[in-house]
Design a protein around this motif. Sequence first.
Motif, PDB file in Angstrom:
ATOM      1  N   ARG A 428      -7.390  -1.128   4.173  1.00 10.49           N
ATOM      2  CA  ARG A 428      -6.682  -1.500   2.947  1.00 10.49           C
ATOM      3  C   ARG A 428      -6.146  -0.283   2.205  1.00 10.49           C
ATOM      4  NH1 ARG A 428      -9.755  -3.472  -0.770  1.00 10.49           N
ATOM      5  NH2 ARG A 428     -11.823  -3.518   0.174  1.00 10.49           N
ATOM      6  N   ILE A 429      -6.911   0.805   2.207  1.00 11.07           N
ATOM      7  CA  ILE A 429      -6.480   1.996   1.479  1.00 11.07           C
ATOM      8  C   ILE A 429      -5.360   2.720   2.203  1.00 11.07           C
ATOM      9  CG2 ILE A 429      -7.218   4.283   0.683  1.00 11.07           C
ATOM     10  CD1 ILE A 429      -8.219   2.020  -1.061  1.00 11.07           C
ATOM     11  N   SER A 430      -5.470   2.845   3.520  1.00  9.41           N
ATOM     12  CA  SER A 430      -4.508   3.654   4.283  1.00  9.41           C
ATOM     13  C   SER A 430      -3.258   2.899   4.691  1.00  9.41           C
ATOM     14  CB  SER A 430      -5.180   4.201   5.545  1.00  9.41           C
ATOM     15  OG  SER A 430      -5.514   3.143   6.436  1.00  9.41           O
ATOM     16  N   GLY A 431      -3.346   1.593   4.781  1.00  8.30           N
ATOM     17  CA  GLY A 431      -2.211   0.833   5.285  1.00  8.30           C
ATOM     18  C   GLY A 431      -2.122   0.827   6.789  1.00  8.30           C
ATOM     19  N   VAL A 487      -0.416   6.929   9.276  1.00  6.51           N
ATOM     20  CA  VAL A 487      -0.206   6.292   7.972  1.00  6.51           C
ATOM     21  C   VAL A 487       1.264   5.922   7.849  1.00  6.51           C
ATOM     22  CG1 VAL A 487      -0.318   6.575   5.475  1.00  6.51           C
ATOM     23  CG2 VAL A 487      -2.097   7.572   6.930  1.00  6.51           C
ATOM     24  N   PRO A 488       1.588   4.628   7.626  1.00  4.89           N
ATOM     25  CA  PRO A 488       2.992   4.222   7.585  1.00  4.89           C
ATOM     26  C   PRO A 488       3.706   4.757   6.348  1.00  4.89           C
ATOM     27  CG  PRO A 488       1.572   2.392   6.948  1.00  4.89           C
ATOM     28  CD  PRO A 488       0.663   3.490   7.413  1.00  4.89           C
ATOM     29  N   SER A 489       4.984   5.037   6.511  1.00  7.68           N
ATOM     30  CA  SER A 489       5.820   5.472   5.389  1.00  7.68           C
ATOM     31  C   SER A 489       6.562   4.259   4.853  1.00  7.68           C
ATOM     32  CB  SER A 489       6.817   6.546   5.839  1.00  7.68           C
ATOM     33  OG  SER A 489       6.137   7.688   6.309  1.00  7.68           O
TER      34      SER A 489
END
Length: 832
Positions: A428-431, A487-489
Amino acid sequence: MKAPVSWIKEYVDLPADVTTEALTDRLTMLGLKLEAIETAGAGIEGPLVVGRVLSKEPEPQKNGKTINWCSVDVGDANGTGEPQGIVCGAHNFAPGDKVVVILPGGVLPGNFEISARKTYGHLSAGMICSARELGLGEDHDGIIVLPADAPEPGTDARGVLGFGEEIIEFEINPDRAYALSLRGVAREAALAFFDGHRGAPFRDPAQLDYPQADGAGHPVVLQDADGCPYFVARTVTGFYPSAPTPAFIKERLEAVGVRSISLAVDVTNYVMFELGQPIHAYDRAKLQGPIVVRRAQEGEKLTTLDDVVRELSPEDLLITDDSGPIGLAGVMGGASTEISAATTDIVVEAAHFEPTSVFRTQRRHKLPSEASKRFERGVDPLLPPVAAQRVVELLVEHGGGTADTGVTVAGAPPRPGEITMPVDLPARISGIDIDDATTVADLEAIGCRVTVTGGTLTAQVPTYRPDLTDPYDLVEEVVRIVGYDKVPSILPRRATGRGLTREQRLRRRVGRVLAGAGAIEVVSFPFVSDASFDQLGLPADDPRRNTVGLANPLSAEAPAYTTTVLPGLLEAAGRNLGRGAPGVALFETQIVAMPAGNGPAPIYGVDRRPTGEELDALEHAIPTQWAELGVVLAGEQERGGWWGEARTTGWDDAIAAVRRLADDLAVEVTVESAAVMPWHPGRCARIVSGDLTLGFAGELHPTVCRAFGLPERSAAAVVDLDTLMRIAPDAVPGPEFSTYPVAKEDVALVVDESVTAGAVESALREGAGPLLESVRLFDVYAGAQIGEGRKSLAFALRFRAPDRTLAEGEAGAARDAAVARAAELTGAVQRA
């Protein structure tokens, strides 16, 4: 932190095809930032060989220096087989010693070419090398003396010195203290190749068997268990003090940047770099009674290993015996129990010290060390018995000593902590799409013991990671193993219907108005001291001297938060004028603060949102704050030239700047006389709107100008920007224009000297009515014609109607009404 690649590979089986560059790339992604990759011996060319000193003849020189004329056997490396004559300035060797020699034609690091040259009356054909000359360290006091079992003279010395070894230098963040050891770096290297199931095979050098405490070792007393919860002491007897340090220890210490001193000292340094646990060794013959860990007493002193006598603070944690202090715990040992060339019995200390205490001690004494660097960041509390055992083994193996059967253990290591979090928190935090199994596997890979119950994960933190204290630390661990590059942009969605707030619009408007008037915005530090208020000439009881103190100021000379924008602004003006500017016009907007008197703010954790009551407590403790606008004008405001003389700043320039700003914001202001420091009495104006005081403007006091290096008659203004913006209308009405002719009426009114022109102007506006378009003071006269204590104020009144030409007599009637109102409110008499 420097880490030789061969040393890393001793503890972890890296893939055979992995290059050093690929390894450092992966370690950088894990958080160990690469500083450099060095290759031992890089920059050395030509014949570098082992030599044996055949003779050494000291020759004193006229300059007081003594050189040694040496005959050195270099085998057949010189092409003749004859001994080589070499001049050497070092003295730490003797005939029969094996040394490192570079022959003519060789090149040392820094492109230093070696040739046969005449010096000190001899033809010196080569050089006997020190560690610094070979790029192996900073030791330049003596040359390298090789072990007796080194290869025969003439053998290439590169293999003996470990040249060709690749050394990685990392920048270690403060929260990754475990990486200040080869054990930690190797563990990260194994983790760098973690595939979700297992990493590269890792052999923990701390997995050693060690004897348990039996109470028969050297006695230890912990009087301060908070500063030192765990202390292990071991003893080695019958140590041979002249035993040489093994080549592999010397080479590895040189590779990490530490010079070899003696076997006992080298072993403690080696184990510190190997495991991360600082070790200290005492000469048992010099110890008097039990080792006691306690705080310093007032007036105590200690001579540390660097031969400096240090005044101790009661906050310092000490290692002592019956003679008094013998070491600063976790920082540096004392000279009185130092290992020497006569030491045969050694007491080994491996202890765990509280990080904050060590940090404050080394800062207090300005004594950073390799030990304090590790202790202040947090060392694995389970390491002391392991590290002590490792030191004992090496001393026994290479120094001919015997391990004493007695083992002392005082205290106990701190228990590992536990962290509970939702198992899906990293996702949830990192995506990143991280499943529960990956989260568990990654945490177990760093050494956590993990249990999952329902959707909740509980992790027992490994002892080598004291930086892991809350759920978000675990999130970071999972994400760094999965890969930050995963980590997605995602661009955040712009909220519709929003723009600049009213306050932002008004602040920008203020900046545009003052910039349009020729002023330049500056930004200064909002930190002051009592000296700042002395420069402003503020009385001792002035409320502006009541400041908010800073717990950790940038400078001890400015330990408080400012209550006025002027100190930094005036310093900036003086600095620019001092550098040759003919004049300055500066402005600054700054948040200033007054103490609320409600005590310090409470500190809450970051694992949850504060409750309503906690937020109220925070708000209650926040100092009173507001935005303040300052303007400073000094020196030339209009340049001189062929068109006329320059115009310098006057008191009215500061008032005009405030009026211009108020007009642009459609706020009506009036000016009253005031006497407030730092302004000149009689040339200071209070800026008022209704019953609100917005600020002050006028000429600065001469003593203030001198204090800040400003020319006389410099001017300044200070405005409560929050109040000004609060009373400003949301919409500023545009100007109205009339095509009908204007009617001009001038009046001269005689009033007492104490009556301000602003008060008379306000009365004229009130009495003139809606036909008045403008009123302007154009003359002030005082003289015998109007009497002592009186003055004449001449105003130009302009009347105009927006929809018609004024009828005959309308302008005169409005003028008479204005004069009558001025007479009623100020006692004005129309001058004939």
